[in-house]
Design a protein around this motif. Structure first.
Motif, PDB file in Angstrom:
ATOM      1  N   GLU A   3      -5.029  -6.492  -9.940  1.00 31.44           N
ATOM      2  CA  GLU A   3      -4.809  -5.998  -8.466  1.00 31.44           C
ATOM      3  C   GLU A   3      -5.218  -4.604  -8.409  1.00 31.44           C
ATOM      4  N   GLU A   5      -4.801  -1.271  -5.229  1.00 32.13           N
ATOM      5  CA  GLU A   5      -4.299  -1.049  -4.043  1.00 32.13           C
ATOM      6  C   GLU A   5      -4.374   0.375  -3.728  1.00 32.13           C
ATOM      7  N   ASP A   8      -6.307   2.418   3.289  1.00 30.42           N
ATOM      8  CA  ASP A   8      -7.467   1.400   4.063  1.00 30.42           C
ATOM      9  C   ASP A   8      -8.393   2.226   4.527  1.00 30.42           C
ATOM     10  N   HIS A  21      -9.765  -9.625  -0.421  1.00 36.49           N
ATOM     11  CA  HIS A  21      -9.022  -8.407  -0.080  1.00 36.49           C
ATOM     12  C   HIS A  21      -8.136  -8.621   1.205  1.00 36.49           C
ATOM     13  N   THR A  22      -7.112  -8.038   1.333  1.00 36.79           N
ATOM     14  CA  THR A  22      -6.237  -8.012   2.604  1.00 36.79           C
ATOM     15  C   THR A  22      -5.801  -6.549   2.753  1.00 36.79           C
ATOM     16  N   THR A  27      -3.039  -0.215   4.353  1.00 36.09           N
ATOM     17  CA  THR A  27      -3.061  -0.189   2.896  1.00 36.09           C
ATOM     18  C   THR A  27      -4.150  -1.492   2.807  1.00 36.09           C
ATOM     19  N   LEU A  28      -5.102  -1.145   1.825  1.00 30.75           N
ATOM     20  CA  LEU A  28      -6.020  -2.273   1.532  1.00 30.75           C
ATOM     21  C   LEU A  28      -5.701  -2.634   0.092  1.00 30.75           C
ATOM     22  N   ALA A  29      -5.454  -4.049  -0.263  1.00 32.25           N
ATOM     23  CA  ALA A  29      -4.960  -4.487  -1.525  1.00 32.25           C
ATOM     24  C   ALA A  29      -6.298  -5.614  -1.642  1.00 32.25           C
ATOM     25  N   SER A  31      -7.704  -8.507  -5.222  1.00 35.58           N
ATOM     26  CA  SER A  31      -7.575  -8.921  -6.624  1.00 35.58           C
ATOM     27  C   SER A  31      -8.590  -9.781  -7.191  1.00 35.58           C
ATOM     28  N   ALA A  77      -6.168   5.023  -5.787  1.00 37.85           N
ATOM     29  CA  ALA A  77      -6.100   3.680  -5.952  1.00 37.85           C
ATOM     30  C   ALA A  77      -5.159   3.684  -6.999  1.00 37.85           C
ATOM     31  N   ARG A  78      -4.338   2.338  -6.994  1.00 41.17           N
ATOM     32  CA  ARG A  78      -3.453   1.997  -7.928  1.00 41.17           C
ATOM     33  C   ARG A  78      -3.808   0.572  -8.616  1.00 41.17           C
ATOM     34  N   THR A 194      -3.916 -11.824  -3.998  1.00 42.08           N
ATOM     35  CA  THR A 194      -3.052 -10.772  -2.931  1.00 42.08           C
ATOM     36  C   THR A 194      -2.411 -11.635  -2.012  1.00 42.08           C
TER      37      THR A 194
END
Length: 621
Positions: A3, A5, A8, A21-22, A27-29, A31, A77-78, A194
């Motif tokens: 993942e 995150e 955004d 993507h969500t 925030t954009l995530a 996976s 980015a994480r 996600t």
């Protein structure tokens, strides 16, 4: 599952995110799936597609994915990784922080994909590799063929990786069977991670190895494989195993390769034509020299931890411990039969597929290859193209020898049928047949009459021009023989076979083969198409082998005048009604319904036994 995150960006919120993507609350995530690889001296690492990180890279670097470095990743980015392995608890372990260690381009794979998508094809508008339609064709292909190498950012993650690393004997990349055309495969990954990771993590998808493109610049081994496995968003990065390891709870011997993503027309019509995957040897070659480049890997491990020999550290060649030295994954007899008998046919500026049916060089293909493309549209029987005078020549090619281009042989066109069967007969001179060529063995009438529910393979040359695509042979797709259309006027014999295998333009004339025996069940003619233009690749029609048998018998006769084409191509009203496809006659007036497959019969018998006892009347199947 991997993942990432971060903030955004407005561009992402405007619609550039892929289905995996969500975006919510600023925030954009995103996976995707990934695989743990033994990195040698730098310890175990996680490999996943770079496409996961594209929205979090500097905008200028997105157009040149193979040149990306860790410095191009946003500082906000994480990245987190969540391990999923059969011997771990059901929850799959806790996520841990990870960092981008390196970016590795699969240059030979990229060259093969570029060659494939540059070939003349049956789709206009170009190709999309992966999911991100924002990228141009070149950038999308490069991103699909680029891997992100991740390392844990702390001791907890390092310990988790060590527990599942190949060097720890937990099942990884240590011993993968060689890949064979037609072999069954399964992928295990985490699509839509996600959205609902608990629902989709450790999801299994099945398919077969459909075709391959070799690396002709160096060695003939395939560097890019095509599969009919359905790749859901986020399943890219999944390890691919041989289907012989049918028990998903058991530790497989090792992955065959890694899913790269789908390949679909950029216009969006008809969905993906194939799923792309890369052999494990190519993945391991891409990460083998990270230690030599001074890349710092796992932090917090002891000097001995994670320091096994990488699974494949030498060049990708038969002289080094690569997949070519290990037992091959099982391939069905249909794959061998296809390589010997299914050919590509070129004529009048187009191409189709064909099947060798005699040692004298006779080949069956479809008549619509020789029709006037300006005379109309649609299948034969109701709006079919206007037939032209019989052409006198065509070109035929078998699967080439490894590392060699296809050899095109001249063929005479003996007859183009004008009746209800979409059929044409060619002949290659007997003396020029390749040594590997062998005629297909047609199935008997009894096998066809009770064929519904049987596992089948369609073999042909769909979508890409076989003269320019670089494909190493016919493309195979697996499916079920959905129905055998029996007709009273044909003494209860089938007049049409329907299958669920994926069939696309160019595969017409290819063989419908029994998966387990390799017997020729029929000749593929077309797939279903809605009046508005929508094509249904998984609903297609084939001429049964029983209808081909009179033509085959005539071809084998030693007659100086040749076959009696007028008799073989005589009008047949009953057959024409079946192949018109527009008839609304009741089934009992147009034909017979075949018996249900044995498995269905047994299931119904069991349910009746549970519901009413042995004396209860059973329905007639």
């Amino acid at each position: 599952m991997v993942e990432v995150e971060g903030p955004d960006p407005k561009a992402v919120r405007a619609g550039v995110a892929t289905p995996s993507h969500t975006a919510r609350n600023g925030t954009l995530a995103a996976s995707c799936s990934g695989i743990v690889v033994d990195g040698g001296g730098i310890g175990p690492v996680i490999v996943c597609p770079l496409t996961l990180l594209l929205p979090f890279l500097r905008p200028a670097s997105r157009e040149h994915p193979m040149r990306v470095s860790p410095a191009d990743l946003s500082a906000h980015a994480r990245i987190r990784a969540r391990l999923a392995a059969p011997h771990l608890p059901a929850a799959g372990g806790q996520p841990f922080e990870a960092r981008l260690l390196a970016v590795r381009g699969l240059h030979a794979v990229h060259a093969a994909l570029t060659r494939l998508t540059a070939a003349p094809c049956t789709h206009a508008g170009g190709w999309l590799a992966g999911w991100d339609s924002r990228l141009g064709p070149a950038a999308a292909a490069a991103a699909t063929c680029t891997l992100a190498v991740l390392a844990p950012a702390g001791e907890a993650g390092a310990a988790a990786l060590e527990a599942v690393s190949p060097g720890a004997g937990k099942g990884g990349c240590g011993s993968a069977p060689a890949m064979q055309l037609g072999a069954g495969i399964f992928a295990v990954g985490a699509p839509f991670g996600t959205v609902a990771p608990a629902h989709f993590q450790f999801l299994l998808a099945r398919g077969m190895l459909s075709g391959s493109v070799p690396d002709c610049s160096r060695l003939p081994q395939p560097v890019l494989w095509l599969s009919d496995l359905v790749c859901l968003p986020g399943l890219e990065g999944s390890p691919v195993h041989a289907a012989a390891a049918t028990d998903a709870a058991a530790t497989p011997t090792g992955p065959l390769g890694v899913l790269l993503g789908p390949l679909a027309p950029r216009s969006g019509g008809g969905g993906a034509v194939a799923t792309l995957l890369v052999p494990m040897a190519c993945v391991l070659e891409a990460v083998r020299d990270l230690e030599n480049q001074g890349v710092a890997g796992v932090a917090g491990l002891s000097a001995e931890a994670g320091r096994g020999t990488p699974s494949f550290v030498g060049p990708y060649s038969p002289e080094t411990p690569s997949t070519s030295k290990l037992p091959a994954s099982p391939a069905p007899p249909a794959a061998a039969a296809a390589g010997r008998s299914v050919v590509a046919v070129k004529a009048r500026g187009g191409w189709a597929s064909g099947v060798l049916v005699s040692h004298r060089g006779h080949i069956l293909t479809v008549a619509h290859l020789f029709a006037d493309p300006g005379g109309g549209a649609g299948g034969r029987g109701g709006g079919e193209p206007k037939p032209l005078p019989t052409p006198r020549a065509a070109w035929v090619a078998w699967a080439p020898d490894p590392g060699r281009p296809p050899r095109w042989l001249p063929a005479r066109v003996l007859h183009v049928f004008r009746g209800p069967m979409d059929l044409a007969v060619l002949q290659v001179e007997r003396g020029v047949l390749p040594r590997r060529a062998a005629p297909a063995a047609p199935a008997g009438d009894a096998a066809l009459a009770r064929a519904a529910g049987r596992d089948v393979v369609v073999a042909g040359y769909p979508t890409f021009d076989p003269a320019a695509s670089g494909l190493s042979g016919p493309v195979l797709t697996a499916g079920t023989l959905s129905k055998a259309r029996l007709v009273v006027a044909l003494r209860g014999r089938p007049a049409m076979l329907l299958t669920s295998a994926s069939v696309r333009s160019g595969a017409s004339g290819g063989g419908l083969l029994d998966r387990d025996s390799g017997a020729l069940l029929g000749l593929v003619t077309s797939n279903a198409r809605h009046v508005l233009g929508t094509t249904y690749p998984h609903l297609n029609f084939c001429i049964p082998a029983s209808l081909l048998r009179p033509t085959l018998a005539a071809l084998l006769e030693e007659r100086s005048a040749g076959p009696d084409w007028a008799a073989l191509d005589a009008p047949d009203p009953a057959l024409s009604r079946v192949w018109r496809l527009g008839s609304r006659e009741a089934p009992d007036k147009q034909g017979l319904e075949p018996p249900a497959p044995r498995a269905l019969q047994e299931l119904l018998a069991e349910q009746q036994g549970e519901g009413g006892g042995a004396g209860k009347a059973r329905p007639r199947l």
